[in-house]
Design an enzyme around this catalytic site. Structure first.
Site, PDB file in Angstrom:
ATOM      1  CD  GLU A  27      -2.395   0.973   2.838  1.00 27.57           C
ATOM      2  OE1 GLU A  27      -2.025   0.078   3.819  1.00 27.57           O
ATOM      3  OE2 GLU A  27      -3.494   1.642   3.045  1.00 27.57           O
TER       4      GLU A  27
ATOM      5  CE  LYS B  61      -7.040   0.521   3.998  1.00 23.93           C
ATOM      6  NZ  LYS B  61      -5.824   1.202   4.739  1.00 23.93           N
TER       7      LYS B  61
ATOM      8  CB  CYS C 263      -3.961  -2.189   4.751  1.00 25.99           C
ATOM      9  SG  CYS C 263      -2.764  -2.298   6.003  1.00 25.99           S
TER      10      CYS C 263
END
Lengths: 260, 260
Positions: free
Chosen positions: A38, A108, A141
């Site tokens: 990321e 995300k 993540c």
């Protein structure tokens, strides 16, 4: 197919230096799928929205250009994080790049901690991409803690999950064993290492990038404190087999009428 | 409150002997919630549906009577497995018993392996019970592999999961760490030990009963090969706190519009 992670130690704000790290780590490497951390080009610990905006890019930016170059050099599909800018919004996003072309971005959907101060929450569907016959899905993540993310991707036929990360908590690597088992997928979690001390924040990133198989076997686990690259040969078609014994199929056995 | 597991070694078909094991293990024990293994009174490895039927009971049967007695003796709510018969169907079920009364049964909705040959799949909703101010939910063994089960219970406010099991695979105990973390719940997995060699089946049950906290900490882990009982004091109200940092709440942060 050959899947792998690249575990680097990004230096905050130094994109060219961070590209250089990835270039060195991938010298001579050939693979089918390579996953980068990321925000591998920018670093993580912003102190203001403006600071994150100044490092943001479109899919025409220098990070996209670098990943296109990397995809050609390695022959691999590349999945890596960047800050995506669209109109007046910025997102904690990733680029999926193959054969010198940007295929898509994912933004995300579950922002962690102060990311909520800098980034807009993801506004695009969780999608699975057919890339040279392999069904690839992606999350970023902290998305890991929500079982619905891997499940949603698995229900779309995902064989291999690309999972760029900047992990600071100790839980994810073990949880990916459960994510793979419950969905019978392969996963490549690419984490970063190093520390960032900026403003009032002090983060230590936990490394231990991991490739996990459909039965939860950990095929590769990186050190917690050194840059690393690992490439593992898998048969992605194993992920199409959702049977765990003669009677049980982890997808078909779902009793959705009882689930909220 | 005090929560615990009882890990026993059932002898196939010998209900009185199996009750006796539990009686010895609980001598002098006081608690608020005690969890027994799946099918703790009957054993597991049936060779025909008729054999399972012959060991089935209603909520008025001898296993219910034994658990009522146990709930009075220990002052605890008891959750333990039995074969429930209703009309011409039998279920792999559990009894929830408190203060000498049967509160409800739950019938396993995800049957494992040959259980599909003997039992009807569960046909009752996943429910959370308010028992003396504590929100208790229950699932049976293989239900663990479907993240939707714990999620559905957590969304109903479950603080403590009772999880009677007859585990033969090595995955569940680690997965319960993820289940607790992703839902911020406590879980009591009560497994059995021993082996059963009946017909063509040979099962070794893995013991290692486990109490897991909301942050994934393993509060108690039993041996893999000996009967055991453990009681741990917890503050069940910790399960009401779904915040893992100042910005993130594992329930409120869900982006259900993106989930299948």
């Amino acid at each position: 197919m050959k899947i792998g992670y690249i575990q680097s130690a990004p230096v905050f704000g130094e994109k060219q230096q961070n590209f250089g790290q990835i270039r060195s780590l991938t010298e001579g490497v050939k693979a089918d799928l390579l996953v980068l951390p990321e925000l591998f080009a920018t670093g993580y610990s912003f102190t203001s929205k403006e600071e994150a905006e100044a490092l943001s890019e479109t899919t025409e930016g220098e990070t996209a250009r670098f990943l296109k170059e990397l995809s050609v050099k390695t022959s691999a599909t590349i999945v890596g994080g960047f800050i995506e800018r669209e109109n007046d919004r910025i997102y904690n996003a990733l680029l999926i790049v193959s054969e010198g072309k940007v295929i898509d971005t994912y933004r995300k959907i579950h922002l962690f901690n102060k990311e909520k101060l800098w980034f807009s929450p993801g506004d695009k569907q969780l999608k699975v991409y057919d890339i040279n016959g392999v069904k690839v899905g992606a999350m970023i993540c902290f998305d890991w803690i929500f079982p619905e993310v891997c499940r949603t991707l698995a229900l779309q036929g995902m064989q291999v999950l690309a999972h760029p990360s900047n992990l600071v908590m100790p839980y994810c690597q073990k949880a990916m064993v459960t994510r793979c088992l419950e969905n019978r997928i392969f996963a490549v979690t690419a984490n970063r290492i190093g520390t960032e001390h900026r403003g009032e924040d002090h983060f230590t990133f936990t490394g231990a990038s991991q490739i996990t198989a459909t039965d939860g076997t950990i095929l590769s686990s990186a050190p917690t404190d050194q840059p690393a690259i690992a490439i593992i040969e898998i048969d992605e078609k194993q992920a199409d087999n959702k049977w765990i014994n003669y009677y049980n199929n982890v997808i078909e056995d779902r009793r959705t009428e009882f689930y909220f």
